[in-house]
Design an enzyme around this catalytic site. Sequence first.
Site, short mmCIF file in Angstrom:
data_model
loop_
_atom_site.label_atom_id
_atom_site.label_comp_id
_atom_site.label_asym_id
_atom_site.label_seq_id
_atom_site.Cartn_x
_atom_site.Cartn_y
_atom_site.Cartn_z
N SER A 73 -1.66 -2.74 3.95
CA SER A 73 -0.84 -3.91 3.61
C SER A 73 -0.41 -4.73 4.84
CB SER A 73 0.35 -3.55 2.71
OG SER A 73 1.21 -2.62 3.29
N CYS A 88 0.87 -1.19 0.00
CA CYS A 88 0.00 0.00 0.00
C CYS A 88 0.90 1.23 0.00
CB CYS A 88 -0.96 -0.03 1.18
SG CYS A 88 -0.17 -0.02 2.80
#
Length: 155
Positions: free
Chosen positions: A16, A9
Site C-alpha cells: 500500500s 494492505c
Amino acid sequence: MKLKVLFVCLGNICRSPSAEAVFKGYVKKKGVDKSFFIDSAGTYGYHEGEPADRRMQRHAIKRGYNLTSISRPFNPNTDWDEFDYIIGMDDSNMRNLADMARNKDDLKKLYMMTDFSKNYNHTEVPDPYYGGDQGFELVLDLLEDASEGLYNQIQ
Ligand code: 4NP
C-alpha cells in the site's frame, strides 16, 4: 473538494505505500495532483510507525518512486468517513476491511486494486514480504497498470 483515496494492505510497509506513491505519481503526471488526497494504511498494526520495507523502497526508487509514508493501521472509526475509495490489495485485505465496515455505505467504498487492471489478469497484488526480487517487481508492475485503470474509472 479533493477526491480521497486510501490504499490498504496487511502491514502498510510494502504494497500500500507503493500504491500510494505510484498513484500519486500518476495524478502528478496528469497535472491533477491538487484534486486528490492519497494515503495508505494496513489492516494489521504490527509495523505501525515504521517506514516502508527497505527492499520495497529499493525497487520503487529504481522506477522513480520515493516511498515516504509511515505505517499506520486502518482506523474504521475515521477512515470509512474520510475516504471516497478504499482499495485493498488481496482477498485477505478485502475480508478484513469488510469485517471492519460499519454499514452498507462503508462497503460501497471498498474496491480491489486488481479490478482496475488493464494489462494483467492477476486477481490480487500478491504479498511480496517472504519472497524475492521478482515479487517486489510484480507489485510495482501491477500497481502501475491498475493506477491507470483507477484514474480512468474516476474520471
Ligand atoms: P504488506 O507486506 O502487507 O504489503 O505491507 C507485508 C508486510 C509485513 C508482513 C506481511 C506482509 N508481516 O508479516 O509482518
